[in-house]
Write a protein that holds these residues in place. Structure first.
Motif, PDB file in Angstrom:
ATOM      1  N   UNK A  44       0.816  -1.218   0.000  1.00  0.00           N
ATOM      2  CA  UNK A  44       0.000   0.000   0.000  1.00  0.00           C
ATOM      3  C   UNK A  44       0.847   1.263   0.000  1.00  0.00           C
ATOM      4  N   UNK A  45       2.152   1.114   0.244  1.00  0.00           N
ATOM      5  CA  UNK A  45       3.030   2.275   0.321  1.00  0.00           C
ATOM      6  C   UNK A  45       3.020   2.938   1.672  1.00  0.00           C
ATOM      7  N   UNK A  46       2.355   2.325   2.649  1.00  0.00           N
ATOM      8  CA  UNK A  46       2.325   2.914   3.999  1.00  0.00           C
ATOM      9  C   UNK A  46       3.680   2.803   4.680  1.00  0.00           C
ATOM     10  N   UNK A  47       4.474   1.844   4.261  1.00  0.00           N
ATOM     11  CA  UNK A  47       5.834   1.696   4.794  1.00  0.00           C
ATOM     12  C   UNK A  47       6.759   1.299   3.654  1.00  0.00           C
ATOM     13  N   UNK A  48       7.910   1.977   3.558  1.00  0.00           N
ATOM     14  CA  UNK A  48       8.861   1.664   2.498  1.00  0.00           C
ATOM     15  C   UNK A  48       9.621   0.381   2.812  1.00  0.00           C
ATOM     16  N   UNK A  49      10.109  -0.266   1.790  1.00  0.00           N
ATOM     17  CA  UNK A  49      10.828  -1.527   1.932  1.00  0.00           C
ATOM     18  C   UNK A  49      12.306  -1.243   2.163  1.00  0.00           C
ATOM     19  N   UNK A  50      12.877  -1.825   3.222  1.00  0.00           N
ATOM     20  CA  UNK A  50      14.299  -1.686   3.471  1.00  0.00           C
ATOM     21  C   UNK A  50      15.107  -2.451   2.441  1.00  0.00           C
ATOM     22  N   UNK A  51      16.395  -2.164   2.356  1.00  0.00           N
ATOM     23  CA  UNK A  51      17.243  -2.758   1.331  1.00  0.00           C
ATOM     24  C   UNK A  51      17.291  -4.271   1.425  1.00  0.00           C
ATOM     25  N   UNK A  52      17.504  -4.809   2.627  1.00  0.00           N
ATOM     26  CA  UNK A  52      17.585  -6.261   2.778  1.00  0.00           C
ATOM     27  C   UNK A  52      16.278  -6.925   2.358  1.00  0.00           C
ATOM     28  N   UNK A  53      15.150  -6.333   2.747  1.00  0.00           N
ATOM     29  CA  UNK A  53      13.853  -6.896   2.378  1.00  0.00           C
ATOM     30  C   UNK A  53      13.626  -6.800   0.871  1.00  0.00           C
ATOM     31  N   UNK A  54      14.090  -5.713   0.260  1.00  0.00           N
ATOM     32  CA  UNK A  54      13.937  -5.552  -1.184  1.00  0.00           C
ATOM     33  C   UNK A  54      14.719  -6.629  -1.927  1.00  0.00           C
ATOM     34  N   UNK A  55      15.942  -6.902  -1.463  1.00  0.00           N
ATOM     35  CA  UNK A  55      16.758  -7.958  -2.066  1.00  0.00           C
ATOM     36  C   UNK A  55      16.066  -9.308  -1.933  1.00  0.00           C
ATOM     37  N   UNK A  56      15.513  -9.572  -0.749  1.00  0.00           N
ATOM     38  CA  UNK A  56      14.840 -10.843  -0.526  1.00  0.00           C
ATOM     39  C   UNK A  56      13.568 -10.958  -1.355  1.00  0.00           C
ATOM     40  N   UNK A  57      12.816  -9.884  -1.472  1.00  0.00           N
ATOM     41  CA  UNK A  57      11.614  -9.894  -2.302  1.00  0.00           C
ATOM     42  C   UNK A  57      11.967 -10.190  -3.759  1.00  0.00           C
ATOM     43  N   UNK A  58      13.014  -9.542  -4.258  1.00  0.00           N
ATOM     44  CA  UNK A  58      13.429  -9.774  -5.642  1.00  0.00           C
ATOM     45  C   UNK A  58      13.816 -11.235  -5.850  1.00  0.00           C
ATOM     46  N   UNK A  59      14.529 -11.796  -4.874  1.00  0.00           N
ATOM     47  CA  UNK A  59      14.939 -13.204  -4.982  1.00  0.00           C
ATOM     48  C   UNK A  59      13.728 -14.130  -5.031  1.00  0.00           C
ATOM     49  N   UNK A  60      12.806 -13.954  -4.101  1.00  0.00           N
ATOM     50  CA  UNK A  60      11.648 -14.843  -3.998  1.00  0.00           C
ATOM     51  C   UNK A  60      10.713 -14.681  -5.195  1.00  0.00           C
ATOM     52  N   UNK A  61      10.569 -13.441  -5.664  1.00  0.00           N
ATOM     53  CA  UNK A  61       9.667 -13.187  -6.784  1.00  0.00           C
ATOM     54  C   UNK A  61      10.326 -13.454  -8.137  1.00  0.00           C
ATOM     55  N   UNK A  62      11.633 -13.790  -8.109  1.00  0.00           N
ATOM     56  CA  UNK A  62      12.328 -14.110  -9.340  1.00  0.00           C
ATOM     57  C   UNK A  62      12.543 -12.912 -10.232  1.00  0.00           C
ATOM     58  N   UNK A  63      12.804 -11.754  -9.618  1.00  0.00           N
ATOM     59  CA  UNK A  63      12.977 -10.515 -10.366  1.00  0.00           C
ATOM     60  C   UNK A  63      14.339  -9.905 -10.077  1.00  0.00           C
ATOM     61  N   UNK A  64      14.770  -9.009 -10.943  1.00  0.00           N
ATOM     62  CA  UNK A  64      15.907  -8.164 -10.621  1.00  0.00           C
ATOM     63  C   UNK A  64      15.431  -7.037  -9.718  1.00  0.00           C
ATOM     64  N   UNK A  65      16.298  -6.548  -8.859  1.00  0.00           N
ATOM     65  CA  UNK A  65      15.892  -5.473  -7.955  1.00  0.00           C
ATOM     66  C   UNK A  65      15.370  -4.278  -8.739  1.00  0.00           C
ATOM     67  N   UNK A  66      15.994  -4.002  -9.894  1.00  0.00           N
ATOM     68  CA  UNK A  66      15.573  -2.848 -10.681  1.00  0.00           C
ATOM     69  C   UNK A  66      14.122  -2.956 -11.130  1.00  0.00           C
TER      70      UNK A  66
END
Length: 283
Positions: A44-66
């Protein structure tokens, strides 16, 4: 909430939906297993994603961070080099904290300049510093490297900011949030060192007091997300040098063990192993 947080959240939601996962299912797949409520706040954008969480999200979702970040051409520019802001920062509050930070930092003794590294690519700049400092095994002594580059490390407690670099009259100072986990502080230090050595300060600046409160919400014409990505790339190459990671991986392929050896988060190490093509992305 910030426009960046909203757009990142939309991209997370779209990627999750494409996979047919609920917020609870995505949460269960992430290292650290955040709550479904945390996923909801991110999306929802109520809280921004920290760097470590962003890296983990990209890994799990099979995406590049960009792919989870907004197009830099569509970004609203911002004034300060703030990394991993948890929520929208109140400009006046930040201005007051920066003034207090600067005043206190000016009184601190300056470290001696031991190494000077010419700016190149993030990887080459990181490798040049490691060679100059004689670093041959993990964990990389990031505090010593920062100080050896003539930069004062000044821990500060302001919950919405992980770190930033500012040039004071007495010299460069890096702000690191002392309440964060050690692995996160180490990445922050490496990231901010990257900004300095890659000479991003020709394009970025910090202003204090009323001037800052005008600029902190976004008016600097030169902000470019490419600099943030370059600083992240520098940090990964500095804290997890390719040669050292490959040597360690040959002895033990467990990402958790390697993360402990290099004193980085498991998520950061997992992403590094994928980036070095030592492991496959987890789907």
């Amino acid at each position: 909430m910030s426009s960046t947080a909203v757009e990142v959240g939309q991209r997370i939601r779209a990627a999750r939906t494409r996979r047919g996962w609920s917020q609870a299912e995505l949460a269960a797949r992430l290292a650290g297993q955040p709550t479904p409520t945390a996923i909801s706040y991110w999306e929802s954008g109520r809280r921004s994603v920290g760097l470590d969480d962003l890296i983990e999200l990209a890994r799990v979702l099979g995406l590049g961070i960009s792919e989870l970040l907004p197009d830099p051409r569509e970004q609203r520019p911002v004034g300060a080099l703030l990394r991993a802001v948890a929520e929208q920062v109140d400009a006046q509050q930040l201005a007051e904290q920066l003034e207090a930070f600067a005043k206190d930092a000016e009184q601190r003794p300056r470290p001696s300049l031991l190494w000077e590294v010419a700016p190149a690519s993030p990887r080459d700049t990181a490798e040049a510093l490691l060679i100059a400092a004689g670093v041959k095994q993990p964990p990389v002594r990031i505090e010593e490297l920062v100080a050896g580059c003539g930069i004062l490390i000044h821990p500060w407690d302001f919950e919405d900011v992980d770190g930033l670099m500012v040039n004071l009259e007495s010299g460069p100072v890096v702000w690191v949030n002392k309440t964060q986990a050690q692995t996160r502080q180490r990445f922050t230090l490496a990231h901010e060192l990257g900004h300095k050595l890659l000479q991003h300060f020709d394009r970025f600046h910090l202003e204090f007091g009323n001037e800052l409160s005008q600029h902190a919400t976004g008016s600097h014409p030169e902000f470019d997300w490419r600099a943030e990505r370059a600083a992240n790339d520098f940090a990964a190459n500095l804290l997890m040098p390719a040669v050292m990671v490959r040597e360690a991986f040959a002895q033990n392929e467990d990402a958790q063990t390697l993360a402990a050896l290099f004193k980085v988060s498991p998520a950061a190490m997992g992403f590094r192993l994928v980036n070095l093509r030592l492991t496959e992305p987890a789907f």
